[in-house]
Design a protein around this motif. Sequence first.
Motif, short mmCIF file in Angstrom:
data_model
loop_
_atom_site.label_atom_id
_atom_site.label_comp_id
_atom_site.label_asym_id
_atom_site.label_seq_id
_atom_site.Cartn_x
_atom_site.Cartn_y
_atom_site.Cartn_z
N THR A 106 23.99 19.63 -34.81
CA THR A 106 25.41 19.10 -33.83
C THR A 106 24.60 18.72 -32.47
OG1 THR A 106 26.84 20.52 -34.97
CG2 THR A 106 27.51 19.32 -32.97
N SER A 107 23.98 19.81 -31.79
CA SER A 107 23.52 19.53 -30.27
C SER A 107 22.58 18.21 -30.59
CB SER A 107 22.90 20.66 -29.95
OG SER A 107 21.58 20.97 -30.47
N ARG A 108 21.88 17.90 -31.56
CA ARG A 108 20.99 16.79 -31.65
C ARG A 108 21.59 15.40 -31.64
NH1 ARG A 108 18.40 13.40 -30.84
NH2 ARG A 108 15.97 12.69 -31.52
N LEU A 109 23.01 15.55 -32.28
CA LEU A 109 23.72 14.17 -32.12
C LEU A 109 24.26 14.15 -30.87
CD1 LEU A 109 26.02 14.94 -35.23
CD2 LEU A 109 24.18 13.22 -34.99
N VAL A 110 24.52 15.14 -30.03
CA VAL A 110 24.97 14.97 -28.51
C VAL A 110 23.76 14.46 -27.86
CG1 VAL A 110 26.17 16.06 -26.70
CG2 VAL A 110 26.63 16.62 -29.02
N PHE A 111 22.45 14.90 -28.18
CA PHE A 111 21.46 14.45 -27.44
C PHE A 111 21.08 13.33 -27.77
CE2 PHE A 111 16.76 14.09 -27.51
CZ PHE A 111 16.42 14.44 -26.06
N ALA A 112 21.13 12.70 -28.91
CA ALA A 112 20.98 11.33 -29.24
C ALA A 112 22.12 10.35 -28.69
CB ALA A 112 20.84 11.01 -30.91
N HIS B 235 11.85 22.87 -24.25
CA HIS B 235 11.88 21.62 -24.84
C HIS B 235 13.22 21.73 -25.88
CE1 HIS B 235 8.25 20.28 -23.17
NE2 HIS B 235 7.62 21.52 -23.73
N THR B 236 14.19 22.37 -25.54
CA THR B 236 15.49 22.47 -26.17
C THR B 236 16.58 21.61 -25.26
OG1 THR B 236 16.13 24.55 -25.52
CG2 THR B 236 15.01 24.37 -27.40
N PRO B 237 17.63 20.94 -26.24
CA PRO B 237 18.93 20.45 -25.45
C PRO B 237 19.83 21.49 -25.20
CG PRO B 237 18.93 19.95 -27.75
CD PRO B 237 17.55 20.74 -27.56
N SER B 238 19.45 21.97 -24.08
CA SER B 238 20.23 23.31 -23.65
C SER B 238 21.75 22.80 -23.39
CB SER B 238 19.65 23.82 -22.28
OG SER B 238 19.36 22.66 -21.33
N ALA B 239 21.90 21.73 -22.57
CA ALA B 239 23.45 21.31 -22.22
C ALA B 239 23.98 20.84 -23.48
CB ALA B 239 23.30 20.14 -21.12
N ALA B 240 23.44 20.14 -24.34
CA ALA B 240 24.14 19.80 -25.70
C ALA B 240 24.26 21.16 -26.61
CB ALA B 240 23.15 18.94 -26.53
N LEU B 241 23.50 22.12 -26.39
CA LEU B 241 23.65 23.17 -27.49
C LEU B 241 24.66 24.06 -26.64
CD1 LEU B 241 19.91 24.68 -27.89
CD2 LEU B 241 21.80 24.24 -29.58
N PHE B 242 24.72 24.11 -25.23
CA PHE B 242 26.00 24.69 -24.59
C PHE B 242 26.98 24.12 -24.95
CE2 PHE B 242 28.96 25.24 -21.01
CZ PHE B 242 29.01 26.53 -21.05
N LEU B 243 27.43 22.67 -25.11
CA LEU B 243 28.68 22.06 -25.55
C LEU B 243 28.86 22.39 -26.87
CD1 LEU B 243 30.83 19.90 -24.92
CD2 LEU B 243 29.25 18.26 -25.73
N SER B 244 28.08 22.65 -27.78
CA SER B 244 28.21 22.89 -29.07
C SER B 244 28.82 24.29 -29.12
CB SER B 244 26.88 22.64 -30.02
OG SER B 244 26.62 21.57 -29.95
N ALA B 245 28.32 25.20 -28.33
CA ALA B 245 28.74 26.52 -28.32
C ALA B 245 30.19 26.74 -27.95
CB ALA B 245 28.07 27.31 -27.47
N VAL B 246 30.65 25.87 -26.99
CA VAL B 246 31.79 25.96 -26.39
C VAL B 246 32.94 25.49 -27.62
CG1 VAL B 246 33.33 24.86 -24.53
CG2 VAL B 246 31.04 25.61 -24.07
N ILE B 247 32.45 24.31 -28.00
CA ILE B 247 33.44 23.76 -29.12
C ILE B 247 33.56 24.67 -30.42
CG2 ILE B 247 33.61 21.79 -30.95
CD1 ILE B 247 32.33 20.04 -28.89
#
Length: 232
Positions: A68-74, A92-104
Amino acid sequence: MLFSLVSLAIFHAAPWWGVVTLIHHGDTAYATTPGLVGLLGSPSLAAALNLLVALIVGKTLAPQMMGTSRLVFAWAQDHLFPALFAKTSKWHTPSAALFLSAVIGTLSLIQSALVGWSIGVTFRSIAILLVLALLGIGVLNLRWGSHFRHSHWREPIAHGWAVVIAAVLGIIIAALLISSVLIVPKTPVVFQPAFQAVVAILVGTAIYHWSVAHAKKKGIHIHAIAEDLPLE
Protein backbone atom coordinates in the motif's frame (compact mmCIF):
# COMPACT_ATOMS: atom_id res chain seq x y z
CA MET A 1 -5.17 -22.90 0.48
CA LEU A 2 -5.59 -24.90 3.70
CA PHE A 3 -7.92 -22.28 5.18
CA SER A 4 -10.00 -22.34 1.98
CA LEU A 5 -10.33 -26.15 2.17
CA VAL A 6 -11.37 -25.96 5.84
CA SER A 7 -13.93 -23.25 5.00
CA LEU A 8 -15.30 -25.37 2.15
CA ALA A 9 -15.67 -28.37 4.47
CA ILE A 10 -17.36 -26.31 7.21
CA PHE A 11 -19.82 -24.60 4.91
CA HIS A 12 -20.57 -27.97 3.32
CA ALA A 13 -21.37 -29.46 6.74
CA ALA A 14 -23.44 -26.48 7.87
CA PRO A 15 -26.69 -26.05 5.88
CA TRP A 16 -26.69 -22.86 3.87
CA TRP A 17 -30.17 -21.92 5.07
CA GLY A 18 -28.92 -22.14 8.65
CA VAL A 19 -26.09 -19.70 7.91
CA VAL A 20 -28.52 -17.29 6.22
CA THR A 21 -30.79 -17.47 9.29
CA LEU A 22 -27.87 -16.61 11.55
CA ILE A 23 -27.10 -13.54 9.42
CA HIS A 24 -30.73 -12.39 9.38
CA HIS A 25 -30.89 -12.63 13.17
CA GLY A 26 -27.76 -10.51 13.57
CA ASP A 27 -25.51 -13.40 14.67
CA THR A 28 -22.94 -12.68 11.96
CA ALA A 29 -20.09 -13.72 14.26
CA TYR A 30 -21.30 -17.32 13.90
CA ALA A 31 -21.60 -17.04 10.10
CA THR A 32 -17.83 -17.35 9.74
CA THR A 33 -15.50 -20.31 9.60
CA PRO A 34 -14.33 -19.97 13.25
CA GLY A 35 -17.91 -19.33 14.38
CA LEU A 36 -19.25 -22.42 12.63
CA VAL A 37 -16.34 -24.49 13.95
CA GLY A 38 -17.39 -23.44 17.45
CA LEU A 39 -21.00 -24.42 16.77
CA LEU A 40 -20.25 -27.72 15.04
CA GLY A 41 -17.20 -28.67 17.07
CA SER A 42 -15.95 -27.12 20.27
CA PRO A 43 -15.15 -23.59 21.52
CA SER A 44 -11.51 -24.56 22.09
CA LEU A 45 -11.16 -25.64 18.47
CA ALA A 46 -12.70 -22.34 17.31
CA ALA A 47 -10.27 -20.43 19.56
CA ALA A 48 -7.34 -22.34 18.09
CA LEU A 49 -8.52 -21.56 14.57
CA ASN A 50 -8.88 -17.87 15.45
CA LEU A 51 -5.32 -17.90 16.78
CA LEU A 52 -4.03 -19.45 13.56
CA VAL A 53 -5.90 -16.85 11.50
CA ALA A 54 -4.43 -14.07 13.65
CA LEU A 55 -0.92 -15.45 13.10
CA ILE A 56 -1.50 -15.61 9.33
CA VAL A 57 -2.84 -12.05 9.25
CA GLY A 58 0.10 -10.84 11.36
CA LYS A 59 2.52 -12.54 8.97
CA THR A 60 1.04 -10.78 5.95
CA LEU A 61 0.62 -7.39 7.66
CA ALA A 62 4.08 -6.09 6.81
CA PRO A 63 3.93 -7.03 3.08
CA GLN A 64 0.44 -5.49 2.85
CA MET A 65 1.64 -2.23 4.39
CA MET A 66 4.65 -2.16 2.06
CA GLY A 67 2.42 -2.77 -0.96
CA THR A 68 0.00 0.00 0.00
CA SER A 69 2.76 2.44 0.88
CA ARG A 70 4.46 1.68 -2.45
CA LEU A 71 1.31 2.87 -4.24
CA VAL A 72 1.34 6.11 -2.24
CA PHE A 73 5.06 6.49 -2.99
CA ALA A 74 4.43 6.02 -6.73
CA TRP A 75 1.52 8.48 -6.68
CA ALA A 76 3.80 11.04 -5.04
CA GLN A 77 6.41 10.46 -7.74
CA ASP A 78 3.69 11.15 -10.33
CA HIS A 79 2.74 14.36 -8.44
CA LEU A 80 -0.70 13.04 -7.45
CA PHE A 81 0.30 13.13 -3.78
CA PRO A 82 2.47 15.72 -1.96
CA ALA A 83 6.21 15.33 -2.52
CA LEU A 84 6.64 14.38 1.16
CA PHE A 85 5.35 10.88 0.37
CA ALA A 86 8.03 10.39 -2.31
CA LYS A 87 10.85 10.78 0.22
CA THR A 88 12.58 7.85 1.88
CA SER A 89 14.26 7.42 5.24
CA LYS A 90 17.93 6.65 5.80
CA TRP A 91 16.97 2.96 5.53
CA HIS A 92 15.53 3.64 2.05
CA THR A 93 11.92 3.00 3.10
CA PRO A 94 8.98 5.27 2.19
CA SER A 95 8.48 6.32 5.82
CA ALA A 96 5.79 8.97 5.22
CA ALA A 97 3.83 6.61 2.98
CA LEU A 98 4.14 3.84 5.58
CA PHE A 99 2.91 6.20 8.29
CA LEU A 100 -0.13 7.13 6.18
CA SER A 101 -0.89 3.43 5.61
CA ALA A 102 -0.61 2.79 9.35
CA VAL A 103 -3.02 5.65 10.14
CA ILE A 104 -5.60 4.39 7.64
CA GLY A 105 -5.18 0.83 8.94
CA THR A 106 -5.69 2.03 12.52
CA LEU A 107 -8.89 3.85 11.55
CA SER A 108 -10.09 0.68 9.86
CA LEU A 109 -9.39 -1.34 13.01
CA ILE A 110 -11.28 1.19 15.15
CA GLN A 111 -14.26 0.94 12.83
CA SER A 112 -14.08 -2.84 12.92
CA ALA A 113 -14.05 -2.77 16.74
CA LEU A 114 -17.09 -0.47 16.83
CA VAL A 115 -19.37 -1.97 14.19
CA GLY A 116 -17.81 -5.30 13.25
CA TRP A 117 -14.97 -6.40 11.02
CA SER A 118 -17.27 -7.31 8.13
CA ILE A 119 -18.00 -3.64 7.33
CA GLY A 120 -14.31 -2.87 6.86
CA VAL A 121 -13.77 -6.01 4.79
CA THR A 122 -16.76 -5.14 2.61
CA PHE A 123 -15.51 -1.62 1.97
CA ARG A 124 -12.01 -2.84 1.12
CA SER A 125 -13.57 -5.41 -1.22
CA ILE A 126 -15.52 -2.63 -2.94
CA ALA A 127 -12.30 -0.65 -3.35
CA ILE A 128 -10.55 -3.62 -4.97
CA LEU A 129 -13.53 -4.24 -7.26
CA LEU A 130 -13.56 -0.56 -8.26
CA VAL A 131 -9.91 -0.89 -9.23
CA LEU A 132 -10.82 -3.94 -11.34
CA ALA A 133 -13.66 -2.05 -13.05
CA LEU A 134 -11.55 1.05 -13.67
CA LEU A 135 -8.78 -1.13 -15.08
CA GLY A 136 -11.28 -2.60 -17.53
CA ILE A 137 -12.53 0.87 -18.46
CA GLY A 138 -8.95 2.01 -18.94
CA VAL A 139 -8.19 -0.90 -21.27
CA LEU A 140 -11.26 -0.11 -23.38
CA ASN A 141 -10.23 3.55 -23.47
CA LEU A 142 -6.78 2.54 -24.68
CA ARG A 143 -8.34 0.38 -27.39
CA TRP A 144 -10.82 2.90 -28.81
CA GLY A 145 -10.11 6.23 -27.13
CA SER A 146 -8.13 8.97 -28.80
CA HIS A 147 -6.27 10.45 -25.84
CA PHE A 148 -3.46 7.85 -25.72
CA ARG A 149 -3.56 6.92 -29.40
CA HIS A 150 0.01 8.08 -30.02
CA SER A 151 1.52 6.80 -26.76
CA HIS A 152 4.32 4.31 -27.38
CA TRP A 153 3.16 1.94 -24.59
CA ARG A 154 -0.46 1.69 -25.78
CA GLU A 155 -0.16 -1.04 -28.40
CA PRO A 156 1.18 -3.92 -26.22
CA ILE A 157 -1.60 -3.36 -23.68
CA ALA A 158 -4.62 -2.87 -25.94
CA HIS A 159 -3.65 -5.44 -28.59
CA GLY A 160 -5.93 -8.45 -29.14
CA TRP A 161 -9.59 -9.21 -28.51
CA ALA A 162 -8.81 -11.36 -25.46
CA VAL A 163 -7.85 -8.19 -23.58
CA VAL A 164 -11.14 -6.54 -24.58
CA ILE A 165 -13.18 -9.56 -23.46
CA ALA A 166 -11.32 -9.67 -20.14
CA ALA A 167 -11.90 -5.93 -19.64
CA VAL A 168 -15.64 -6.22 -20.29
CA LEU A 169 -15.96 -9.25 -17.99
CA GLY A 170 -14.01 -7.40 -15.29
CA ILE A 171 -16.42 -4.45 -15.45
CA ILE A 172 -19.51 -6.69 -15.38
CA ILE A 173 -18.25 -8.88 -12.52
CA ALA A 174 -17.18 -5.85 -10.48
CA ALA A 175 -20.56 -4.14 -11.00
CA LEU A 176 -22.51 -7.25 -9.97
CA LEU A 177 -20.43 -7.93 -6.86
CA ILE A 178 -20.36 -4.28 -5.75
CA SER A 179 -24.14 -3.96 -6.08
CA SER A 180 -24.61 -7.04 -3.87
CA VAL A 181 -22.69 -5.62 -0.87
CA LEU A 182 -23.35 -1.88 -1.00
CA ILE A 183 -25.97 -2.03 1.75
CA VAL A 184 -25.44 -3.95 5.01
CA PRO A 185 -28.60 -4.63 7.07
CA LYS A 186 -28.96 -3.10 10.54
CA THR A 187 -25.98 -0.78 10.10
CA PRO A 188 -25.91 3.02 10.63
CA VAL A 189 -25.72 5.12 7.47
CA VAL A 190 -22.20 6.43 8.18
CA PHE A 191 -20.89 2.86 8.36
CA GLN A 192 -22.67 1.65 5.24
CA PRO A 193 -20.22 0.57 2.48
CA ALA A 194 -22.24 2.64 -0.02
CA PHE A 195 -21.85 5.80 2.07
CA GLN A 196 -18.14 5.20 2.66
CA ALA A 197 -17.59 4.49 -1.03
CA VAL A 198 -19.17 7.85 -1.93
CA VAL A 199 -16.97 9.62 0.65
CA ALA A 200 -13.86 7.86 -0.71
CA ILE A 201 -14.74 8.88 -4.28
CA LEU A 202 -15.27 12.51 -3.22
CA VAL A 203 -11.98 12.58 -1.28
CA GLY A 204 -10.13 10.98 -4.20
CA THR A 205 -11.64 13.47 -6.66
CA ALA A 206 -10.66 16.38 -4.41
CA ILE A 207 -7.09 15.06 -4.10
CA TYR A 208 -6.84 14.65 -7.86
CA HIS A 209 -8.04 18.18 -8.66
CA TRP A 210 -5.76 19.61 -5.97
CA SER A 211 -2.83 17.68 -7.42
CA VAL A 212 -3.52 18.89 -10.96
CA ALA A 213 -3.74 22.52 -9.83
CA HIS A 214 -0.69 22.25 -7.55
CA ALA A 215 1.43 20.58 -10.23
CA LYS A 216 0.35 23.12 -12.85
CA LYS A 217 1.71 25.93 -10.69
CA LYS A 218 5.10 24.19 -10.90
CA GLY A 219 4.84 23.77 -14.67
CA ILE A 220 4.05 20.06 -14.39
CA HIS A 221 1.18 18.55 -16.37
CA ILE A 222 -0.32 15.38 -14.90
CA HIS A 223 -1.71 14.25 -18.27
CA ALA A 224 1.74 14.49 -19.84
CA ILE A 225 3.11 12.20 -17.12
CA ALA A 226 0.41 9.63 -17.90
CA GLU A 227 1.26 9.69 -21.60
CA ASP A 228 4.91 8.85 -20.86
CA LEU A 229 4.31 6.01 -18.41
CA PRO A 230 7.05 3.36 -18.68
CA LEU A 231 6.18 -0.26 -19.42
CA GLU A 232 6.90 -2.43 -16.38
